[in-house]
Design an enzyme around this catalytic site. Structure first.
Site, PDB file in Angstrom:
ATOM      1  N   SER A  15       0.652  -1.145   0.031  1.00 56.73           N
ATOM      2  CA  SER A  15      -0.036  -0.125   0.162  1.00 56.73           C
ATOM      3  C   SER A  15       0.966   1.204   0.033  1.00 56.73           C
ATOM      4  O   SER A  15       0.396   2.389  -0.291  1.00 56.73           O
ATOM      5  CB  SER A  15      -0.918  -0.037   1.391  1.00 56.73           C
ATOM      6  OG  SER A  15      -0.192   0.177   2.484  1.00 56.73           O
ATOM      7  N   HIS A  58      -2.299  -2.506  -6.529  1.00 58.60           N
ATOM      8  CA  HIS A  58      -2.839  -2.178  -5.145  1.00 58.60           C
ATOM      9  C   HIS A  58      -4.351  -2.414  -4.979  1.00 58.60           C
ATOM     10  O   HIS A  58      -4.889  -1.648  -5.521  1.00 58.60           O
ATOM     11  CB  HIS A  58      -2.283  -0.840  -4.544  1.00 58.60           C
ATOM     12  CG  HIS A  58      -2.668  -0.639  -3.093  1.00 58.60           C
ATOM     13  ND1 HIS A  58      -3.048   0.725  -2.630  1.00 58.60           N
ATOM     14  CD2 HIS A  58      -2.781  -1.419  -2.080  1.00 58.60           C
ATOM     15  CE1 HIS A  58      -3.342   0.787  -1.308  1.00 58.60           C
ATOM     16  NE2 HIS A  58      -3.185  -0.600  -1.080  1.00 58.60           N
ATOM     17  N   GLU A 100      -4.906   0.581  -7.805  1.00 56.67           N
ATOM     18  CA  GLU A 100      -4.037   1.302  -8.307  1.00 56.67           C
ATOM     19  C   GLU A 100      -2.830   0.552  -8.877  1.00 56.67           C
ATOM     20  O   GLU A 100      -2.251  -0.582  -8.493  1.00 56.67           O
ATOM     21  CB  GLU A 100      -3.263   2.314  -6.942  1.00 56.67           C
ATOM     22  CG  GLU A 100      -4.266   3.084  -6.591  1.00 56.67           C
ATOM     23  CD  GLU A 100      -3.568   3.621  -5.096  1.00 56.67           C
ATOM     24  OE1 GLU A 100      -3.742   4.862  -4.900  1.00 56.67           O
ATOM     25  OE2 GLU A 100      -2.910   3.121  -4.280  1.00 56.67           O
ATOM     26  N   ASN A 141      -3.447   6.385  -0.347  1.00 55.47           N
ATOM     27  CA  ASN A 141      -3.113   6.472   0.976  1.00 55.47           C
ATOM     28  C   ASN A 141      -2.458   7.532   1.417  1.00 55.47           C
ATOM     29  O   ASN A 141      -2.355   8.113   2.344  1.00 55.47           O
ATOM     30  CB  ASN A 141      -2.148   5.178   1.292  1.00 55.47           C
ATOM     31  CG  ASN A 141      -3.055   4.182   1.671  1.00 55.47           C
ATOM     32  OD1 ASN A 141      -3.999   4.162   2.205  1.00 55.47           O
ATOM     33  ND2 ASN A 141      -2.212   3.025   1.778  1.00 55.47           N
TER      34      ASN A 141
END
Ligand code: CAA
Length: 283
Positions: A119, A140, A152, A190
């Protein structure tokens, strides 16, 4: 390049969700764990999800049986030898990833792609310890992986155009919407989500509002499906702390520094839903 057989290494929350998604999308899927109890636990979780989907009429019993027949567990990474694409989903620890990547590189056939579900860790560094850096990128997923629509695709400075396009097409074949991110800590989601979650913890630490009121405020005030503390417990406090530390390590921006309460909860084994206790308590 045609993808037929997929490998997943790590049968935790994310590895399990990814394996489920691949098998139910028609891919022969091999999942590798370090011991039989973890493998059994991962299998049981996916079987239960498929049974739940069948009970809701989302799958027929025939489809459940077909999905099951495509999902294979193993304790031996050598069983990835025939895979066209392998997704690493082990613990968010760079040393562990740097140990795994050369080992996988050695086992995989020459054209196979090697992906990580990290992540926020450095994907370029993972590629650099293999002899196939052009075939390494991030993919991801978001928790719960079978449900969340986004992935992602993380491009390193060494990933080839062909790798990125193959992975993008693979993501579409899983029913996901891919977005392209550069390999910088936190990627897109994130980088934005972690400061929000950490700010909620700081608000609680400072006594600005209660846990329940903060959760209610963000659910009802912003239309988020979960408040920040419910989401923290859902994602895992340990996972959140590792992601925060990785982004903090890259930018040294205090926005990403894990607050003392988060660190102490992780040190106390309060990982959230998966350990039965986090900001909330679970049966
Ligand atoms: N397989 C298949 N379907 C599943 C499933 C599984 N394993 N788990 C749940 N579902 C399905 C359910 O069957 C249900 O389907 P229907 O709507 O058709 O009945 C649907 O998913 C929703 O599940 P629930 O009804 O149980 O629960 P809900 O409506 O409250 O939604 C949620 C749950 C989807 C998790 C929602 O609360 C949500 O979107 N929360 C936010 C999650 C989020 O933000 N995730 C990202 C976290 S960040 C991250 O993961 C990245 C990182 O690096 C930290």
């Amino acid at each position: 390049m045609a993808i037929r057989m997929v490998g997943v290494i790590g049968y935790g929350l994310m590895g399990g969700g990814i394996a489920q998604t691949c098998a139910q999308s028609g891919y022969e899927t091999v999942v590798c764990e370090v011991n039989q109890p973890l493998l059994d636990k991962g299998m049981a979780r996916i079987y239960a999800a498929w049974d739940m989907m069948a009970s809701k009429g989302m799958l027929t019993q025939g489809q459940v049986d077909e999905n099951r027949s495509r999902l294979h567990g193993t304790l031996n990474m050598e069983d990835f030898a025939d895979c066209d694409l392998v997704i690493e989903a082990v613990i968010e620890n760079m040393e562990e990833k740097l140990r795994l990547f050369p080992a996988l590189d050695h086992i995989l056939k020459p054209g196979a792609l090697l992906l990580t579900n990290t992540s926020s860790l450095n994907v370029t560094q993972m590629g650099a310890v293999t002899k196939r850096a052009d075939k390494v990128c991030g993919l991801h997923f978001f928790n719960p992986a079978p449900v969340m629509k986004l992935v992602e695709v993380v491009r390193t400075i060494s990933s080839s155009d062909e790798t990125i396009e193959t992975v993008r097409q693979f993501a579409l074949s899983l029913g996901k919407t891919p977005v392209l991110a550069k390999d910088t800590a936190g990627f897109i989601v994130n980088f934005l989500l972690i400061p929000y979650l950490l700010a909620a913890i700081r608000m609680l630490e400072n006594g600005m509002a209660s846990r329940d009121d903060i959760d209610t405020a963000m659910k009802l005030g912003c239309g988020y499906p979960m408040g920040p503390f419910t989401l923290l417990d859902y994602v895992g406090l340990d996972t959140t702390m590792w992601a925060a530390e990785a982004i903090y390590f890259e930018y040294k921006d205090p926005l990403y520094a894990p607050p003392p309460l988060l660190r102490r909860m992780v040190q106390s084994g309060m990982y959230g839903k998966k350990s039965g206790r986090g900001f909330y308590t679970y049966e």
